[in-house]
Design an enzyme around this catalytic site. Structure first.
Site, PDB file in Angstrom:
ATOM      1  N   TYR A  35      10.195   1.371   7.651  1.00  0.00           N
ATOM      2  CA  TYR A  35       9.128   0.272   7.522  1.00  0.00           C
ATOM      3  C   TYR A  35       9.502  -1.028   6.903  1.00  0.00           C
ATOM      4  CZ  TYR A  35       6.427   3.860   9.968  1.00  0.00           C
ATOM      5  OH  TYR A  35       6.032   4.600  10.783  1.00  0.00           O
ATOM      6  N   PHE A  66      -2.722   9.691   4.980  1.00  0.00           N
ATOM      7  CA  PHE A  66      -3.419   9.598   6.039  1.00  0.00           C
ATOM      8  C   PHE A  66      -2.919   9.541   7.590  1.00  0.00           C
ATOM      9  CE2 PHE A  66      -3.032   5.629   3.987  1.00  0.00           C
ATOM     10  CZ  PHE A  66      -2.557   4.770   4.711  1.00  0.00           C
TER      11      PHE A  66
END
Ligand SMILES: CC(C)(COP(=O)(O)OP(=O)(O)OC[C@H]1O[C@@H](n2cnc3c(N)ncnc32)[C@H](O)[C@@H]1OP(=O)(O)O)[C@@H](O)C(=O)NCCC(=O)NCCS
Length: 403
Positions: A117, A403
């Protein structure tokens, strides 16, 4: 990429998206009603090849504690591309569009691999500490537990009792994601498939002298026998304590369970106080890794949304290859209680990219660290030191769940 399109998700994508992400991550998904309710189709992007879903990314609507407050943060999750369609730019198309469209000023995620990322302007903003505790050597905190101080809750009672504790933790530490009622249900869900041979989840709570709950721990055990006797494993999922007494009692309990030889915990902070309380900190077997990655999607709004440890008044020249509105010079003016950030034509005190801004945003890393490798250019002597002092925070950020 000509034949592959990207569109906003619809409710009917839930199964395909779950299936695709599971296959990409190499687990068998078990989509259920709760998962469906948590799916926010309008916040999903779906890549299709001739109608077939070949890539997805999703954002969850949640908040996040940052230095001096709790703010909306797009919680990016479910990023996956079908193995037959990898390395053709599908993820790049999904992530670029997502970052340009999210309404929040910051986006956060946990990365399966750290190499993915950074190219999109995410910076590793939080170090997590994983423990693999040798319980025979560690020397747990020595505390006397009075009767009634520790107890257990059912998941139904926990759903009512625990949310305020997480909100209090958010007021104390940056990096902590808030949970809606549905997200709490997901956290306390205890599907057999998720246990991997471990027991059902235990919900341990600590009560203060008035009987109010001021700490909890979520954990599982696993029976194991070694050549020399019991060698069971404790798997600690989450420990939140609002007061030192609760902190010490909960840790002592999970570190002294009968038959256990090891305790695993993946979500400790780098400044976790536990290291002071055990006699042999090396027996915690600490490993530090990137946890929460943060991407600033709106520089001015993001910098106004947090607070600063010391007054700051300087001009940042920000570079951003993906979001043109973020690039340029911004005057950041803040004291202990207010912060303003607006565009300016004044000369810059330093130049940095949006990636460094994301990495220092939660106060867990310093600009000085990036200046040391030449990723920041200082035009005014002392500007790096000022930003370093202003962006740091008295307590390290921690992200307590993937998450
Ligand atoms: C990671 C994943 C989403 C990448 O999708 P993709 O469509 O192949 O990615 P892209 O083609 O857009 O790649 C863009 C760049 O990222 C690089 N990249 C992709 N996956 C990478 C990885 N796992 N590690 C390091 N670099 C990676 C590519 O090499 C490419 O670099 P380049 O532009 O220098 O050639 C996909 O491989 C996947 O689903 N992996 C398994 C599930 C997973 O890990 N998901 C992420 C969850 S956080």
């Amino acid at each position: 990429m000509a034949e592959i399109g990207v569109r906003v998700g619809v409710a009917g994508d839930f199964e395909d998206v779950s299936e695709l992400f599971g296959a990409a991550m190499m687990f068998d998904p078990s989509p259920n009603e709760l998962g469906r309710q948590l799916f926010e189709p309008e916040r999903a992007l779906v890549a299709t090849d001739g109608g077939e879903v070949v890539g997805t990314t999703r954002a969850l609507t949640r908040d996040l504690s940052v230095p001096g407050g709790v703010v909306a943060a797009a919680h990016v999750t479910g990023v996956g591309v079908k193995a037959t369609h990898r390395r053709r730019g599908v993820m790049s198309a999904l992530i670029t569009r997502q970052l340009r469209e999210v309404p929040e000023a910051i986006a956060v995620l946990w990365a399966s691999e750290p190499g993915i990322y950074g190219r999109f302007g995410y910076g590793a903003a939080t170090w997590g500490t994983a423990y693999e505790v040798d319980l025979h050597r560690v020397g747990p905190p020595s505390v006397r537990i009075r009767p009634g101080e520790l107890g257990e809750l059912t998941a139904d009672d926990a759903l009512k009792e625990l949310p305020p504790l997480l909100r209090s933790l958010q007021e104390r530490r940056p990096g902590v994601s808030g949970r809606s009622e549905l997200q709490w249900q997901r956290r306390l869900e205890d599907k057999k498939d998720d246990r991997h041979g471990k027991t059902a989840r235990r919900i341990l709570v600590h009560r203060d002298e008035t009987g109010a709950i001021d700490g909890y721990a979520l954990w599982r055990g696993k029976l194991n026998w070694g050549a020399t006797g019991p060698a069971s494993e404790v798997s600690l999922q989450e420990l939140v304590a609002l007061e030192p007494t609760a902190y010490k009692a909960l840790w002592q309990h999970v570190l002294t369970l009968d038959l256990a030889a090891t305790l695993e915990f993946e979500y400790a902070a780098v400044d976790e106080p536990l290291q002071q309380l055990v006699t042999t900190p090396t027996a915690l077997n600490r490993r530090v890794n990137e946890s929460l990655w943060l991407r600033v999607t709106d520089v001015a709004r993001a910098l106004e949304q947090r607070r600063y440890a010391v007054p700051v008044d300087l001009v940042l020249d920000v570079t951003d290859d993906l979001i043109p509105a973020n690039a340029g010079r911004f005057q950041l003016t803040a004291d202990g209680t207010t912060a303003r950030c607006e565009r300016t034509d004044d000369p810059a005190d330093l130049t940095l990219s949006v990636t460094e801004l994301g990495a220092i945003y939660l106060g867990g890393r310093t600009l000085a660290e990036f200046a040391a490798t030449g990723r920041v250019t200082e035009h005014t002597p002392g500007a790096v030191a000022t930003v370093t002092s202003a962006f740091t925070w008295p307590i390290a950020p921690v992200s307590i769940e993937v998450f």
